[in-house]
Design a protein around this motif. Structure first.
Motif, PDB file in Angstrom:
ATOM      1  N   ALA A   1       3.280  35.361 -17.459  1.00 43.07           N
ATOM      2  CA  ALA A   1       4.730  35.308 -17.270  1.00 43.07           C
ATOM      3  C   ALA A   1       5.299  36.687 -16.979  1.00 43.07           C
ATOM      4  CB  ALA A   1       5.394  34.710 -18.505  1.00 43.07           C
ATOM      5  N   ARG A   2       4.776  37.711 -17.631  1.00 40.40           N
ATOM      6  CA  ARG A   2       5.258  39.081 -17.381  1.00 40.40           C
ATOM      7  C   ARG A   2       4.786  39.592 -16.033  1.00 40.40           C
ATOM      8  NH1 ARG A   2       4.178  43.464 -21.376  1.00 40.40           N
ATOM      9  NH2 ARG A   2       6.076  44.309 -20.435  1.00 40.40           N
ATOM     10  N   ALA A   3       3.525  39.313 -15.685  1.00 41.12           N
ATOM     11  CA  ALA A   3       2.972  39.817 -14.430  1.00 41.12           C
ATOM     12  C   ALA A   3       3.633  39.161 -13.226  1.00 41.12           C
ATOM     13  CB  ALA A   3       1.460  39.592 -14.404  1.00 41.12           C
ATOM     14  N   PHE A   4       4.064  37.900 -13.389  1.00 39.56           N
ATOM     15  CA  PHE A   4       4.643  37.151 -12.278  1.00 39.56           C
ATOM     16  C   PHE A   4       6.078  36.738 -12.591  1.00 39.56           C
ATOM     17  CE2 PHE A   4       0.067  36.612 -11.744  1.00 39.56           C
ATOM     18  CZ  PHE A   4      -0.081  36.870 -10.388  1.00 39.56           C
ATOM     19  N   ALA A   5       6.824  37.632 -13.220  1.00 37.97           N
ATOM     20  CA  ALA A   5       8.194  37.308 -13.632  1.00 37.97           C
ATOM     21  C   ALA A   5       9.073  36.902 -12.455  1.00 37.97           C
ATOM     22  CB  ALA A   5       8.804  38.503 -14.365  1.00 37.97           C
ATOM     23  N   ASP A   6       8.803  37.425 -11.266  1.00 38.31           N
ATOM     24  CA  ASP A   6       9.632  37.129 -10.105  1.00 38.31           C
ATOM     25  C   ASP A   6       9.004  36.094  -9.180  1.00 38.31           C
ATOM     26  OD1 ASP A   6      11.541  39.017 -10.901  1.00 38.31           O
ATOM     27  OD2 ASP A   6      10.442  40.644  -9.918  1.00 38.31           O
ATOM     28  N   HIS A   7       7.889  35.498  -9.595  1.00 42.05           N
ATOM     29  CA  HIS A   7       7.211  34.523  -8.739  1.00 42.05           C
ATOM     30  C   HIS A   7       7.728  33.124  -9.049  1.00 42.05           C
ATOM     31  CE1 HIS A   7       3.993  32.223  -6.816  1.00 42.05           C
ATOM     32  NE2 HIS A   7       3.682  33.320  -6.165  1.00 42.05           N
ATOM     33  N   PRO A   8       8.121  32.350  -8.032  1.00 38.19           N
ATOM     34  CA  PRO A   8       8.776  31.065  -8.303  1.00 38.19           C
ATOM     35  C   PRO A   8       7.867  29.996  -8.898  1.00 38.19           C
ATOM     36  CG  PRO A   8       8.446  31.379  -5.950  1.00 38.19           C
ATOM     37  CD  PRO A   8       8.107  32.680  -6.604  1.00 38.19           C
ATOM     38  N   GLU A   9       6.546  30.111  -8.740  1.00 39.23           N
ATOM     39  CA  GLU A   9       5.640  29.110  -9.312  1.00 39.23           C
ATOM     40  C   GLU A   9       4.745  29.700 -10.391  1.00 39.23           C
ATOM     41  OE1 GLU A   9       6.732  28.030  -5.189  1.00 39.23           O
ATOM     42  OE2 GLU A   9       5.154  29.474  -5.691  1.00 39.23           O
ATOM     43  N   GLN A  10       4.016  30.754 -10.070  1.00 40.28           N
ATOM     44  CA  GLN A  10       3.003  31.269 -10.997  1.00 40.28           C
ATOM     45  C   GLN A  10       3.595  31.696 -12.336  1.00 40.28           C
ATOM     46  OE1 GLN A  10      -0.285  31.314 -10.418  1.00 40.28           O
ATOM     47  NE2 GLN A  10      -0.876  32.359 -12.310  1.00 40.28           N
ATOM     48  N   GLY A  11       4.755  32.334 -12.296  1.00 38.58           N
ATOM     49  CA  GLY A  11       5.346  32.839 -13.528  1.00 38.58           C
ATOM     50  C   GLY A  11       5.850  31.768 -14.470  1.00 38.58           C
ATOM     51  N   ARG A  12       5.925  30.513 -14.002  1.00 40.09           N
ATOM     52  CA  ARG A  12       6.423  29.413 -14.832  1.00 40.09           C
ATOM     53  C   ARG A  12       5.311  28.664 -15.559  1.00 40.09           C
ATOM     54  NH1 ARG A  12       8.877  25.645 -10.799  1.00 40.09           N
ATOM     55  NH2 ARG A  12       9.058  24.315 -12.642  1.00 40.09           N
ATOM     56  N   LEU A  13       4.059  29.045 -15.356  1.00 37.07           N
ATOM     57  CA  LEU A  13       2.960  28.293 -15.959  1.00 37.07           C
ATOM     58  C   LEU A  13       3.047  28.323 -17.483  1.00 37.07           C
ATOM     59  CD1 LEU A  13      -0.139  29.179 -13.762  1.00 37.07           C
ATOM     60  CD2 LEU A  13       1.420  27.246 -13.579  1.00 37.07           C
ATOM     61  N   THR A  14       2.767  27.193 -18.083  1.00 33.98           N
ATOM     62  CA  THR A  14       2.823  27.026 -19.533  1.00 33.98           C
ATOM     63  C   THR A  14       1.418  26.849 -20.088  1.00 33.98           C
ATOM     64  OG1 THR A  14       2.976  24.620 -19.378  1.00 33.98           O
ATOM     65  CG2 THR A  14       5.053  25.866 -19.274  1.00 33.98           C
TER      66      THR A  14
ATOM     67  N   ALA B   1       0.840  -1.201   0.000  1.00 37.09           N
ATOM     68  CA  ALA B   1       0.000   0.000   0.000  1.00 37.09           C
ATOM     69  C   ALA B   1       0.878   1.255   0.000  1.00 37.09           C
ATOM     70  CB  ALA B   1      -0.907   0.007   1.222  1.00 37.09           C
ATOM     71  N   VAL B   2       0.406   2.309  -0.643  1.00 38.24           N
ATOM     72  CA  VAL B   2       1.123   3.581  -0.681  1.00 38.24           C
ATOM     73  C   VAL B   2       0.977   4.261   0.675  1.00 38.24           C
ATOM     74  CG1 VAL B   2       1.242   5.857  -1.742  1.00 38.24           C
ATOM     75  CG2 VAL B   2       0.852   3.837  -3.168  1.00 38.24           C
ATOM     76  N   VAL B   3       2.105   4.456   1.378  1.00 42.27           N
ATOM     77  CA  VAL B   3       2.082   5.069   2.707  1.00 42.27           C
ATOM     78  C   VAL B   3       2.741   6.454   2.713  1.00 42.27           C
ATOM     79  CG1 VAL B   3       2.015   2.838   3.858  1.00 42.27           C
ATOM     80  CG2 VAL B   3       4.233   3.932   3.407  1.00 42.27           C
ATOM     81  N   GLY B   4       3.372   6.821   1.615  1.00 46.26           N
ATOM     82  CA  GLY B   4       3.999   8.133   1.542  1.00 46.26           C
ATOM     83  C   GLY B   4       4.265   8.517   0.110  1.00 46.26           C
ATOM     84  N   TYR B   5       4.368   9.817  -0.115  1.00 46.56           N
ATOM     85  CA  TYR B   5       4.644  10.315  -1.469  1.00 46.56           C
ATOM     86  C   TYR B   5       5.451  11.598  -1.374  1.00 46.56           C
ATOM     87  CZ  TYR B   5       4.025  12.491  -6.029  1.00 46.56           C
ATOM     88  OH  TYR B   5       4.262  13.103  -7.244  1.00 46.56           O
ATOM     89  N   LEU B   6       6.397  11.742  -2.297  1.00 39.51           N
ATOM     90  CA  LEU B   6       7.250  12.926  -2.394  1.00 39.51           C
ATOM     91  C   LEU B   6       7.318  13.367  -3.844  1.00 39.51           C
ATOM     92  CD1 LEU B   6       9.674  14.869  -1.533  1.00 39.51           C
ATOM     93  CD2 LEU B   6      11.159  12.899  -2.028  1.00 39.51           C
ATOM     94  N   GLN B   7       7.245  14.669  -4.053  1.00 41.51           N
ATOM     95  CA  GLN B   7       7.472  15.227  -5.386  1.00 41.51           C
ATOM     96  C   GLN B   7       8.494  16.353  -5.262  1.00 41.51           C
ATOM     97  OE1 GLN B   7       4.869  17.799  -8.504  1.00 41.51           O
ATOM     98  NE2 GLN B   7       4.009  15.768  -8.090  1.00 41.51           N
ATOM     99  N   VAL B   8       9.533  16.298  -6.092  1.00 39.96           N
ATOM    100  CA  VAL B   8      10.581  17.318  -6.099  1.00 39.96           C
ATOM    101  C   VAL B   8      10.570  18.003  -7.464  1.00 39.96           C
ATOM    102  CG1 VAL B   8      13.025  17.846  -5.758  1.00 39.96           C
ATOM    103  CG2 VAL B   8      11.974  15.925  -4.530  1.00 39.96           C
ATOM    104  N   ASP B   9      10.390  19.311  -7.445  1.00 38.19           N
ATOM    105  CA  ASP B   9      10.349  20.128  -8.659  1.00 38.19           C
ATOM    106  C   ASP B   9      11.639  20.947  -8.710  1.00 38.19           C
ATOM    107  OD1 ASP B   9       9.981  22.107 -10.567  1.00 38.19           O
ATOM    108  OD2 ASP B   9       8.046  22.780  -9.815  1.00 38.19           O
ATOM    109  N   ARG B  10      12.490  20.664  -9.702  1.00 41.02           N
ATOM    110  CA  ARG B  10      13.760  21.369  -9.843  1.00 41.02           C
ATOM    111  C   ARG B  10      13.725  22.374 -10.990  1.00 41.02           C
ATOM    112  NH1 ARG B  10      14.703  16.161  -9.767  1.00 41.02           N
ATOM    113  NH2 ARG B  10      15.351  16.221 -11.949  1.00 41.02           N
ATOM    114  N   GLY B  11      12.534  22.775 -11.412  1.00 41.51           N
ATOM    115  CA  GLY B  11      12.428  23.667 -12.562  1.00 41.51           C
ATOM    116  C   GLY B  11      12.713  25.123 -12.256  1.00 41.51           C
ATOM    117  N   GLY B  12      12.728  25.513 -10.990  1.00 37.49           N
ATOM    118  CA  GLY B  12      12.999  26.898 -10.615  1.00 37.49           C
ATOM    119  C   GLY B  12      14.411  27.097 -10.113  1.00 37.49           C
ATOM    120  N   ASP B  13      14.657  28.257  -9.529  1.00 35.91           N
ATOM    121  CA  ASP B  13      15.988  28.533  -8.989  1.00 35.91           C
ATOM    122  C   ASP B  13      16.314  27.611  -7.814  1.00 35.91           C
ATOM    123  OD1 ASP B  13      16.353  30.550 -10.830  1.00 35.91           O
ATOM    124  OD2 ASP B  13      15.602  32.122  -9.495  1.00 35.91           O
TER     125      ASP B  13
END
Length: 319
Positions: A186-199, A62-74
Motif C-alpha cells: 500500500a505504501r509502495a503503490f499509494a498512487d496506483h489505482p489498482e495495486q495499492g488497493r490490494l487487501t 448461454a452467456v454471451v457477454g460479461y461486464l464487471q464495474v469496480d467503483r472502489g477507486g477514484d
C-alpha cells in the motif's frame, strides 16, 4: 437473427462463474489476448457494494457477454467481453451503456462516494476492433499499460545476488508475512489505482492460484533483523501448463518510500530474472504504466523491450 441479450445483475453462482471463464477463453482464442485481466477473474465470486457483475445471455440462455464495474477507486473501472459469435450484434454496446449508468448511479449501492464517478474501460491488446468500438462511442485513450519482455538464458541463471549493504534477501512466508506485505504494498503503490488497493483477502486469493510459489516471492529486510517489516519486494509468477517456451512474469516490484534511492528496484529485478531463468523460463515479461518514467528506465537497463500494450479508455469531454 439475434435478439437483444437478457441482462442479469445477481452475484455469480459457481456455474455462471465457470461460464464467464469459458466465455473469456473463447474470446482469447479468437483474439490472441485475454479479454479480462487477473483481478476481475479473481473477483467473479465477490459480492460487494462497490462491485457490479452483469451477465448477458442469449436466446438459449448461454452467456454471451460479461461486464464487471469496480467503483472502489477514484474512477469507476470496467472490463467487458463479448463472445466472438455475438459480436457486432449490439451486445457490447448494451454492456457499455450499462457500465456508464452504473458509474453515474450504482444499481445496487447508494453508499457515499459510490455515485457520479468517471468511467474508464480497459481494452486488452489495443486491438483495432476495440479502438474502433471506443472511438465510435466517444472514448479516447486515457492510460497505457505496457507489456515489456526480454529473453532469458544461462547468464541470467548464473548471475550473483546483488550486494545490498545493510539489507538481506529472504523469501515470503505465507501466513507470517501477509499483513506486513499488504502494508508495504500500500505504501509502495499509494498512487496506483489498482495495486495499492490490494487487501489481505486479495493476497490470499492469489495464494490459492495454481501459479503461486512462495520461493519466487522475495522480500528485502534489514540484515540485523530479518524478522522486521520488509522494505521492498519482488513477486514472480509462472503459469503452469505452458507448452513450448515458457514465460515467467515479474509480477510486482515494490519499494518502501523510506528505502527509495538505494537501487533496490534494479537489484530486485535482477533477483527476479535469476529466479525465472533457474526455474526454466525462456522469457521474462512484466506490466508497467506507460507514464512511469523511472520504472521504464530501470527495465530498459535490464534489457526489456515493448511487446504489447493494454489501454484504458475514458469518454471525451462532451461525449
Amino acid at each position: 437473427m439475434s435478439t437483444s441479450p437478457v441482462l442479469s445483475f445477481d452475484p455469480l453462482d459457481a456455474p455462471t462463474q465457470d461460464a464467464v471463464r469459458a466465455l473469456a477463453a473463447a474470446a482469447a482464442a479468437q483474439d490472441g489476448v485475454a479479454p479480462l485481466s487477473e483481478q476481475p477473474l479473481l473477483r467473479l465470486g465477490t459480492d460487494a457494494d462497490w462491485l457490479t457483475h452483469v451477465v448477458a445471455r442469449g436466446e438459449d440462455d448461454a452467456v454471451v457477454g460479461y461486464l464487471q464495474v469496480d467503483r472502489g477507486g477514484d474512477d469507476a473501472s470496467a472490463e467487458l467481453v463479448v463472445h466472438p459469435h455475438r459480436r457486432r450484434q449490439g451486445v457490447g454496446s448494451v454492456l457499455l451503456r450499462t457500465a456508464e449508468r452504473d458509474a453515474r448511479l450504482p444499481m445496487f449501492s447508494g453508499a457515499p462516494g459510490q455515485r457520479g464517478k468517471p468511467l474508464r474501460v480497459w481494452a486488452h491488446g489495443d486491438l483495432p476492433a476495440a479502438r474502433a468500438f471506443a472511438a465510435a462511442r466517444g472514448y479516447e485513450v486515457a492510460r497505457e499499460l505496457l507489456v515489456l519482455a526480454r529473453p532469458l538464458g544461462p547468464d541470467d541463471a548464473a548471475r550473483d545476488v546483488p550486494d545490498l549493504p545493510g539489507l538481506a534477501l529472504r523469501t515470503f512466508r505465507p501466513g507470517a508475512d501477509d499483513e506486513a506485505w499488504v502494508r508495504l504494498n500500500a505504501r509502495a503503490f499509494a498512487d496506483h489505482p489498482e495495486q495499492g488497493r490490494l487487501t489481505v483477502e486479495d493476497l490470499h486469493d492469489r495464494q490459492r492460484e495454481p501459479w503461486f510459489d512462495a520461493e519466487g516471492f522475495f522480500l528485502v529486510v534489514p540484515s540485523d533483523d530479518v524478522t522486521a517489516g520488509p522494505l521492498g519486494f519482488l513477486w514472480t509468477k509462472v503459469e503452469p501448463g505452458q507448452d513450448g517456451s515458457r514465460d515467467g512474469e515479474v509480477y510486482a516490484v515494490g519499494v518502501s518510500p523510506d528505502a527509495q534511492g538505494r537501487g533496490l528496484g534494479r537489484a530486485l529485478t535482477a533477483v527476479g530474472l535469476r529466479h525465472l531463468a533457474r526455474v526454466g523460463c525462456d522469457r521474462a515479461v512484466l506490466y508497467v504504466d506507460g507514464d512511469n518514467a523511472a520504472a521504464l528506465a530501470t527495465y530498459a537497463g535490464a534489457g526489456f523491450e515493448r511487446a504489447a500494450v493494454d489501454v484504458q479508455y475514458a469518454q471525451t469531454a462532451g461525449a
